[in-house]
Design a protein around this motif. Structure first.
Motif, PDB file in Angstrom:
ATOM      1  N   GLY A 204       0.712  -1.320   0.074  1.00  0.00           N
ATOM      2  CA  GLY A 204       0.020   0.234   0.215  1.00  0.00           C
ATOM      3  C   GLY A 204       0.373   1.199   0.211  1.00  0.00           C
ATOM      4  O   GLY A 204       0.485   1.974  -0.052  1.00  0.00           O
ATOM      5  N   ARG A 205       2.441   1.148  -0.262  1.00  0.00           N
ATOM      6  CA  ARG A 205       3.118   2.097   0.168  1.00  0.00           C
ATOM      7  C   ARG A 205       3.236   2.810  -1.549  1.00  0.00           C
ATOM      8  O   ARG A 205       4.551   4.006  -1.520  1.00  0.00           O
ATOM      9  CB  ARG A 205       4.240   2.288   0.859  1.00  0.00           C
ATOM     10  CG  ARG A 205       3.601   1.356   2.182  1.00  0.00           C
ATOM     11  CD  ARG A 205       4.590   1.294   2.592  1.00  0.00           C
ATOM     12  NE  ARG A 205       5.550   2.188   3.309  1.00  0.00           N
ATOM     13  CZ  ARG A 205       6.949   1.904   4.233  1.00  0.00           C
ATOM     14  NH1 ARG A 205       7.964   0.798   3.522  1.00  0.00           N
ATOM     15  NH2 ARG A 205       8.252   2.704   3.431  1.00  0.00           N
ATOM     16  N   TRP A 206       2.793   2.277  -2.773  1.00  0.00           N
ATOM     17  CA  TRP A 206       3.734   2.396  -3.649  1.00  0.00           C
ATOM     18  C   TRP A 206       2.088   2.491  -4.860  1.00  0.00           C
ATOM     19  O   TRP A 206       1.616   1.702  -5.028  1.00  0.00           O
ATOM     20  CB  TRP A 206       4.231   1.271  -4.340  1.00  0.00           C
ATOM     21  CG  TRP A 206       5.239   1.765  -5.347  1.00  0.00           C
ATOM     22  CD1 TRP A 206       4.712   0.719  -7.076  1.00  0.00           C
ATOM     23  CD2 TRP A 206       6.001   2.786  -7.034  1.00  0.00           C
ATOM     24  NE1 TRP A 206       5.050   0.737  -7.742  1.00  0.00           N
ATOM     25  CE2 TRP A 206       5.960   1.996  -7.646  1.00  0.00           C
ATOM     26  CE3 TRP A 206       6.516   3.565  -6.204  1.00  0.00           C
ATOM     27  CZ2 TRP A 206       6.764   2.900  -8.705  1.00  0.00           C
ATOM     28  CZ3 TRP A 206       7.182   3.951  -6.974  1.00  0.00           C
ATOM     29  CH2 TRP A 206       7.073   3.907  -8.279  1.00  0.00           C
ATOM     30  N   GLU A 207       2.535   3.555  -5.391  1.00  0.00           N
ATOM     31  CA  GLU A 207       1.439   3.572  -7.052  1.00  0.00           C
ATOM     32  C   GLU A 207       2.171   3.217  -7.735  1.00  0.00           C
ATOM     33  O   GLU A 207       3.172   4.641  -8.489  1.00  0.00           O
ATOM     34  CB  GLU A 207       0.819   5.189  -6.673  1.00  0.00           C
ATOM     35  CG  GLU A 207      -0.701   4.899  -7.552  1.00  0.00           C
ATOM     36  CD  GLU A 207      -0.818   5.943  -7.826  1.00  0.00           C
ATOM     37  OE1 GLU A 207      -2.183   5.736  -6.993  1.00  0.00           O
ATOM     38  OE2 GLU A 207      -0.937   7.004  -8.317  1.00  0.00           O
ATOM     39  N   ALA A 208       1.728   2.757  -8.188  1.00  0.00           N
ATOM     40  CA  ALA A 208       2.163   1.993 -10.472  1.00  0.00           C
ATOM     41  C   ALA A 208       1.977   3.270 -10.938  1.00  0.00           C
ATOM     42  O   ALA A 208       1.141   4.306 -11.178  1.00  0.00           O
ATOM     43  CB  ALA A 208       2.641   1.544 -10.377  1.00  0.00           C
ATOM     44  N   LEU A 209       3.263   3.929 -12.194  1.00  0.00           N
ATOM     45  CA  LEU A 209       2.919   4.918 -12.470  1.00  0.00           C
ATOM     46  C   LEU A 209       1.992   5.277 -13.230  1.00  0.00           C
ATOM     47  O   LEU A 209       1.024   6.161 -14.062  1.00  0.00           O
ATOM     48  CB  LEU A 209       4.452   4.954 -14.019  1.00  0.00           C
ATOM     49  CG  LEU A 209       5.361   4.570 -12.837  1.00  0.00           C
ATOM     50  CD1 LEU A 209       7.130   5.567 -14.323  1.00  0.00           C
ATOM     51  CD2 LEU A 209       5.925   6.389 -12.135  1.00  0.00           C
ATOM     52  N   TYR A 210       1.032   3.729 -14.153  1.00  0.00           N
ATOM     53  CA  TYR A 210      -0.309   3.995 -15.295  1.00  0.00           C
ATOM     54  C   TYR A 210      -1.416   4.619 -14.793  1.00  0.00           C
ATOM     55  O   TYR A 210      -2.397   5.214 -15.147  1.00  0.00           O
ATOM     56  CB  TYR A 210       0.092   2.796 -16.056  1.00  0.00           C
ATOM     57  CG  TYR A 210      -0.846   1.756 -14.205  1.00  0.00           C
ATOM     58  CD1 TYR A 210      -2.348   1.248 -14.409  1.00  0.00           C
ATOM     59  CD2 TYR A 210       0.039   0.589 -13.851  1.00  0.00           C
ATOM     60  CE1 TYR A 210      -2.723   0.674 -13.717  1.00  0.00           C
ATOM     61  CE2 TYR A 210      -0.339  -0.186 -13.058  1.00  0.00           C
ATOM     62  CZ  TYR A 210      -1.337  -0.630 -13.131  1.00  0.00           C
ATOM     63  OH  TYR A 210      -2.156  -1.592 -11.864  1.00  0.00           O
ATOM     64  N   ASP A 266       0.360   4.980 -23.431  1.00  0.00           N
ATOM     65  CA  ASP A 266       1.807   5.419 -23.948  1.00  0.00           C
ATOM     66  C   ASP A 266       2.650   5.615 -22.561  1.00  0.00           C
ATOM     67  O   ASP A 266       2.090   7.187 -21.798  1.00  0.00           O
ATOM     68  CB  ASP A 266       2.447   5.622 -25.557  1.00  0.00           C
ATOM     69  CG  ASP A 266       2.400   5.529 -26.162  1.00  0.00           C
ATOM     70  OD1 ASP A 266       2.043   3.486 -26.135  1.00  0.00           O
ATOM     71  OD2 ASP A 266       2.213   6.127 -27.159  1.00  0.00           O
ATOM     72  N   VAL A 267       2.643   4.390 -21.398  1.00  0.00           N
ATOM     73  CA  VAL A 267       3.345   5.204 -19.797  1.00  0.00           C
ATOM     74  C   VAL A 267       4.689   4.707 -19.663  1.00  0.00           C
ATOM     75  O   VAL A 267       5.148   3.309 -20.607  1.00  0.00           O
ATOM     76  CB  VAL A 267       2.505   4.702 -19.342  1.00  0.00           C
ATOM     77  CG1 VAL A 267       2.828   5.793 -17.949  1.00  0.00           C
ATOM     78  CG2 VAL A 267       0.895   5.116 -19.224  1.00  0.00           C
ATOM     79  N   PHE A 268       5.467   5.513 -20.159  1.00  0.00           N
ATOM     80  CA  PHE A 268       7.876   5.030 -19.945  1.00  0.00           C
ATOM     81  C   PHE A 268       7.173   5.225 -18.550  1.00  0.00           C
ATOM     82  O   PHE A 268       7.366   5.279 -17.476  1.00  0.00           O
ATOM     83  CB  PHE A 268       8.092   6.592 -20.833  1.00  0.00           C
ATOM     84  CG  PHE A 268       9.200   6.508 -20.497  1.00  0.00           C
ATOM     85  CD1 PHE A 268      10.291   5.449 -21.323  1.00  0.00           C
ATOM     86  CD2 PHE A 268      10.213   7.043 -19.440  1.00  0.00           C
ATOM     87  CE1 PHE A 268      10.987   5.082 -21.722  1.00  0.00           C
ATOM     88  CE2 PHE A 268      11.410   6.566 -19.400  1.00  0.00           C
ATOM     89  CZ  PHE A 268      12.163   5.944 -20.849  1.00  0.00           C
ATOM     90  N   ILE A 269       8.460   4.071 -18.385  1.00  0.00           N
ATOM     91  CA  ILE A 269       9.017   3.285 -17.093  1.00  0.00           C
ATOM     92  C   ILE A 269      10.790   3.902 -17.187  1.00  0.00           C
ATOM     93  O   ILE A 269      11.187   2.936 -17.972  1.00  0.00           O
ATOM     94  CB  ILE A 269       9.025   2.071 -16.680  1.00  0.00           C
ATOM     95  CG1 ILE A 269       7.887   2.066 -17.088  1.00  0.00           C
ATOM     96  CG2 ILE A 269       9.423   2.106 -15.510  1.00  0.00           C
ATOM     97  CD1 ILE A 269       7.222   0.736 -16.821  1.00  0.00           C
ATOM     98  N   GLN A 270      10.893   4.475 -16.448  1.00  0.00           N
ATOM     99  CA  GLN A 270      13.096   4.186 -16.553  1.00  0.00           C
ATOM    100  C   GLN A 270      13.113   4.482 -14.864  1.00  0.00           C
ATOM    101  O   GLN A 270      13.141   4.466 -13.727  1.00  0.00           O
ATOM    102  CB  GLN A 270      13.292   6.283 -16.345  1.00  0.00           C
ATOM    103  CG  GLN A 270      14.782   6.577 -15.988  1.00  0.00           C
ATOM    104  CD  GLN A 270      15.142   6.009 -18.007  1.00  0.00           C
ATOM    105  OE1 GLN A 270      14.495   5.740 -18.740  1.00  0.00           O
ATOM    106  NE2 GLN A 270      16.255   4.400 -17.390  1.00  0.00           N
ATOM    107  N   ILE A 271      13.805   3.018 -14.798  1.00  0.00           N
ATOM    108  CA  ILE A 271      15.086   2.567 -14.710  1.00  0.00           C
ATOM    109  C   ILE A 271      16.376   3.261 -14.192  1.00  0.00           C
ATOM    110  O   ILE A 271      16.923   3.177 -15.004  1.00  0.00           O
ATOM    111  CB  ILE A 271      15.267   1.185 -14.404  1.00  0.00           C
ATOM    112  CG1 ILE A 271      13.950   0.655 -14.833  1.00  0.00           C
ATOM    113  CG2 ILE A 271      15.906   0.638 -13.482  1.00  0.00           C
ATOM    114  CD1 ILE A 271      12.734   0.446 -13.365  1.00  0.00           C
TER     115      ILE A 271
END
Length: 316
Positions: A204-210, A266-271
């Motif tokens: 419950g501590r993280w929300e995905a970028l999408y 289109d949702v970009f993820i940068q690691i």
């Protein structure tokens, strides 16, 4: 000219100050530094006298820093980082190197970077100890408290003491049971939103970028199920009506029992990789960071990101 009280302040006192601020507890700070609580209390007492400020005050059951205490802790942290960097030996030979490298990351990075990193690191530096921690959403705090040396993840860690290097990129895809209705026909945003969803939230501590991308279109997605990590999805989804929206690279590794479809946006993820001044000049840690970067370049160059961004299949 420094006052007598100020001239007697040493690095151990600064370490105590930073530890108390990070842990908000004298007893936890003493445990972190491996000293008696009386040692911490004495160090803070000397600092209070030298800077003519209480530095920390009790607020309910917690200990909080005063304005001057917070300012001093920030300066102390920078000094400690610089001293650690200066003390690092300039020469480095991995074959004879000893020491510890601690990398903090989550399932996404562990799947694609850590196995090859560990194999190569153990082969080249057999005397070095390697530790892999779960970062969840605590990566910045772990770096700040020196409980890890490197953080990998889709996070933004800002501040003068942090360094960053881009590692690899990704985008979102959807996975579902092979018999799910979304496995057939065009996966439109309307059909996607009407489905039942499972989301990874790290307790419950993280929300995905999408989620933010959907909200930008006025869509508030409410997951039917939340889980703490991606590693349960392969067993959870088969036979269910659930749809998981996860990084494509992870989705492509899941069982053949699952259907893989492009996310309808289109949702970009940068690691990225993050570290601090404390290890910036260390030969051992510089070598470890370079290995991670080379593994990412070899295994995860953007040319390998072959999932179609648009669904080109015609409706069944």
């Amino acid at each position: 000219m420094l006052s007598d009280d100020l001239s007697r302040i040493d690095l151990a006192a600064l370490q105590a100050l930073v530890a108390v601020q990070d842990r908000a507890s004298f007893s936890d700070a003493s445990e972190l530094l491996g000293v008696n609580q009386s040692t911490i209390s004495y160090a803070i007492k000397r600092l209070r006298k030298a800077f003519n400020d209480p530095l920390f005050v009790r607020q309910g059951n917690a200990i909080v820093a005063t304005d001057k205490g917070d300012q001093l802790a920030q300066q102390a942290r920078a000094i400690l980082e610089q001293m650690a960097a200066i003390s690092s030996p300039s020469g480095f030979d991995p074959a004879t190197a000893e020491g510890t490298v601690t990398v903090s990351c989550n399932h996404h990075e562990r799947m694609f970077l850590i196995p090859d990193f560990l194999r190569r690191a153990q082969r080249e530096a057999p005397n070095a100890a390697l530790h892999i921690f779960e970062s969840a959403v605590d990566g910045k705090q772990q770096l700040k408290e020196n409980t890890c040396d490197i953080v990998l993840g889709p996070v933004s860690i800002l501040g003068d003491i942090y360094y960053r290097r881009k590692m690899f990129s990704d985008h979102y895809a959807c996975v579902m049971d092979q018999a799910h209705e979304l496995a057939r026909g065009a996966l439109t945003l309307e059909r996607y939103c009407a489905s039942r969803h499972v989301a990874v939230t790290h307790n419950g501590r993280w929300e995905a970028l999408y989620f933010a991308a959907l909200r930008a279109k006025g869509i508030e997605l409410e997951p039917d199920v939340t889980v703490s990590s991606h590693d349960i999805l392969e067993r959870l989804i088969p036979g269910s009506e659930l749809v998981a929206t996860i990084p494509f690279r992870l989705a492509s590794r899941l069982s053949d029992r699952l259907a893989l479809r492009p996310f309808p946006m289109d949702v970009f993820i940068q690691i990225d990789m993050y570290w601090t001044e404390r290890t910036h000049h260390s030969g051992l840690h510089r070598w470890a960071r370079q290995i991670l970067a080379e593994v990412a370049e070899k295994n995860l160059g953007d040319e390998d990101l072959r999932s179609p961004k648009k669904d080109t299949r015609k409706p069944a």
